[in-house]
Motif scaffolding. Structure first.
Motif, short mmCIF file in Angstrom:
data_model
loop_
_atom_site.label_atom_id
_atom_site.label_comp_id
_atom_site.label_asym_id
_atom_site.label_seq_id
_atom_site.Cartn_x
_atom_site.Cartn_y
_atom_site.Cartn_z
N LEU A 77 34.22 -24.52 -12.35
CA LEU A 77 34.42 -23.46 -13.26
C LEU A 77 34.06 -23.31 -14.80
N ALA A 78 35.14 -25.12 -14.67
CA ALA A 78 34.32 -25.63 -16.31
C ALA A 78 33.26 -26.06 -17.34
N ALA A 79 32.72 -26.94 -15.96
CA ALA A 79 31.31 -27.53 -15.76
C ALA A 79 30.56 -26.20 -16.36
N SER A 80 31.13 -25.12 -15.08
CA SER A 80 28.90 -24.34 -16.16
C SER A 80 28.90 -23.70 -17.30
N ALA A 82 29.80 -20.62 -18.01
CA ALA A 82 31.05 -19.67 -17.84
C ALA A 82 31.44 -19.75 -19.04
N SER A 83 31.78 -18.43 -19.69
CA SER A 83 32.44 -18.00 -20.99
C SER A 83 33.10 -18.78 -21.10
N ARG A 84 33.83 -19.47 -22.11
CA ARG A 84 35.09 -20.02 -22.60
C ARG A 84 36.28 -18.93 -22.84
N ARG A 85 36.76 -17.70 -22.36
CA ARG A 85 37.70 -16.54 -22.46
C ARG A 85 38.15 -16.38 -20.11
N VAL A 86 36.77 -16.44 -19.52
CA VAL A 86 36.86 -16.16 -18.09
C VAL A 86 37.69 -18.25 -18.28
N ILE A 87 36.83 -18.95 -18.29
CA ILE A 87 37.62 -20.02 -17.69
C ILE A 87 38.80 -20.22 -18.41
N ALA A 88 39.51 -19.73 -19.67
CA ALA A 88 40.76 -19.99 -20.36
C ALA A 88 41.86 -19.63 -18.97
N ALA A 89 41.01 -17.63 -18.61
CA ALA A 89 42.11 -16.47 -18.08
C ALA A 89 41.81 -17.46 -16.78
N LEU A 138 40.05 -29.48 -15.04
CA LEU A 138 39.53 -28.90 -16.13
C LEU A 138 39.17 -29.29 -17.09
N LEU A 139 40.15 -30.42 -17.56
CA LEU A 139 39.46 -30.99 -18.87
C LEU A 139 37.75 -32.09 -18.41
N GLY A 145 30.45 -30.60 -18.41
CA GLY A 145 29.97 -29.74 -19.00
C GLY A 145 29.60 -29.35 -20.57
N ALA A 146 30.03 -30.46 -21.36
CA ALA A 146 29.63 -29.98 -22.29
C ALA A 146 28.85 -31.82 -22.55
N ARG A 147 28.89 -32.70 -22.11
CA ARG A 147 27.44 -33.74 -21.74
C ARG A 147 26.20 -33.28 -20.95
N ARG A 148 26.47 -32.70 -19.87
CA ARG A 148 25.21 -31.50 -18.98
C ARG A 148 24.35 -30.60 -20.78
N ARG A 149 25.66 -30.40 -21.27
CA ARG A 149 24.23 -29.11 -22.18
C ARG A 149 23.59 -29.97 -23.35
N LEU A 150 24.30 -31.39 -24.24
CA LEU A 150 23.76 -32.18 -24.72
C LEU A 150 22.58 -32.84 -24.01
N MET A 151 22.85 -33.21 -22.61
CA MET A 151 21.97 -33.83 -21.95
C MET A 151 20.34 -32.89 -22.28
#
Length: 457
Positions: A77-80, A82-89, A138-139, A145-151
């Motif tokens: 979920l954290a790597a997908s 999905a919105s940050r609100r959904v992940i945090a909830a 989660l971390l 996810g951030a690295r995937r988006r950067l790539m």
């Protein structure tokens, strides 16, 4: 295969924990195992439905099942996307559920133990275990996810830069083709200007030489000497022009053949596209004007001071030519001087070709911000016949191109008296002044032809 393997492990874990839960709840073990297998196999949907997997893991947490499903589900979920609100909830719900279950089970284990660890033991262990089961996946998922988006962003940028490089390469090829076309046009125009006039006069003198060879040997000798002088002048001008063209070829070769570093091109495409286009436009202007500017700076080529010799050559060929100059002559830029001379030269050549025996008038007007030329001829004394000289039909086109390149105006057309008039006005770079009409003290037909003359003025 990875998802299927994880789903099998999760199903096995949930089935084992389900059997224990069924035993504690006084239910048949088969019910607990079936429920565990069904719930644990939901992990196979983690890539397509990560939210559903996390919700299932939270739902079965009170039964002591789904720890592997919760860890893998939170990571996915954290790597997908999905919105940050959904992940945090969902992460908060998972943390809370794990904390409650861990607190209850730890408290039960402490109650059945033979020693008393103290009141702090159960909360600390519960918090540590719940955070340990929730925070690391989660971390890690957020980082992946951030690295995937950067790539992905870098990949899209690389594709965009590749497209920019392709466009720049196509544009460079177009500029090179345009520069080659302009160079060929300029060479053709220079060849026409240099050769046509001299050769036309040589043909006229040769015809006169043939006519008087037997009747007047002295005149024939003079005509032969004139033909030789004109031939030598034509050769001299050709040598000068070829020297300019060779220097121009070096300029074009440097501008079109120098390799451009891909890194520099990529940086220009990504960071300064407009500046790159401006630089390309400046480079094109430098390529096209390089050879002509080289000759102008060196002071080569004819000028307005040579108009007297030009008119005298036409007179020696049998043409009645009058030259009138208005205003005080002064030095202009070399390109203006050469263009003005070539316009008058081409006009006189056309008179030799198409109006043999006609009278011609050459007028030059020096003004504050421009210089104006007008060449007008009367009707041919031989009717519609010409001198039999070949014509490519490019003389007027070349003159118009020369004048327009300097920001001037060129007008040509027949007069009512049966003649022809060509007028040109060239700006000289001085302070602007309202242009005046060229002088009209011309023979019959000039007044009637003033409409063709006024646009040039």
């Amino acid at each position: 295969m990875l998802d299927g393997g994880l789903a099998l492990l999760s199903a096995a874990e949930c089935a084992l924990e389900g059997a224990r839960f069924a035993e504690r709840a006084s239910l048949p073990a088969l019910v607990g195992v079936a429920f565990g297998l069904l719930a644990g196999s939901a992990l196979v949907l983690r890539r397509r439905r990560p939210v559903a997997v996390v919700l299932v893991s939270i739902a079965i947490t009170p039964a002591g099942m789904g720890f592997l499903m919760g860890i893998v589900g939170l990571y996915t979920l954290a790597a997908s996307e999905a919105s940050r609100r959904v992940i945090a909830a969902l992460a908060g719900m998972s943390l809370l559920g794990t904390l409650i279950v861990t607190f209850v089970r730890t408290r039960q284990d402490v109650a059945t133990a033979d020693f008393d660890p103290g009141s702090w033991y159960v909360p600390v262990v519960s918090v540590v275990m719940s955070i340990g089961l929730t925070a690391p996946p989660l971390l890690l998922g957020l980082y992946v996810g951030a690295r995937r988006r950067l790539m992905e962003s870098l990949r899209e940028r690389a594709i965009s830069l590749e497209q920019e490089l392709s466009l720049l390469a196509d544009r460079a090829e177009q500029r090179a083709q345009w520069a080659r076309t302009e160079e060929r046009t300029r060479i053709a125009r220079e060849m026409h200007d240099v050769v046509a006039h001299r050769v036309s006069l040589m043909v006229v003198h040769a015809a006169a030489l043939q006519a008087v060879a037997l009747k007047d040997p002295q005149k024939a000798a003079r005509n032969a000497a004139l033909v030789g002088d004109m031939g030598r002048q034509a050769l001299t001008e050709l040598r000068e022009m070829l020297g300019v063209l060779r220097s121009g070829e070096e300029v074009v070769a440097r501008a079109t053949a120098e390799p451009v570093p891909l890194a520099a091109v990529g940086a220009a495409a990504a960071a300064a596209a407009e500046a790159a286009e401006a630089a390309e436009a400046a480079e094109v202007v430098e390529v096209v004007e390089g050879a002509v500017a080289g000759a102008a700076v060196a002071g080569e080529g004819p000028s307005l001071a040579d108009l007297g010799s030009l008119v005298e050559q036409s007179r020696l060929a049998g043409m009645a030519v009058e030259l009138s100059v208005q205003g005080e002559p002064r030095a202009y830029r070399p390109d203006v001087e050469q263009t003005a001379f070539r316009v008058v030269q081409e006009a006189l050549t056309n008179v030799h070709k198409h109006a043999p025996g006609a009278r011609a008038w050459v007028r030059v007007a020096h003004r504050a911000a421009e210089v104006a030329m007008q060449v007008e001829n009367g009707p041919s004394l031989r009717g519609a016949a010409d001198a039999g000289l070949p014509s490519g039909g490019n003389g007027l086109v070349g003159m118009r191109e020369r004048v327009s390149a300097l920001g001037g105006v060129f007008v040509s057309g027949p007069t009512d008296g049966g003649g022809f008039r060509m007028s040109a006005v060239l700006p000289t770079g001085s302070p602007t002044e309202s242009p005046a009409v060229l002088p009209t003290e011309s023979p019959a037909g000039s007044q009637a032809g003033s409409q063709a003359e006024s646009p040039a003025g």
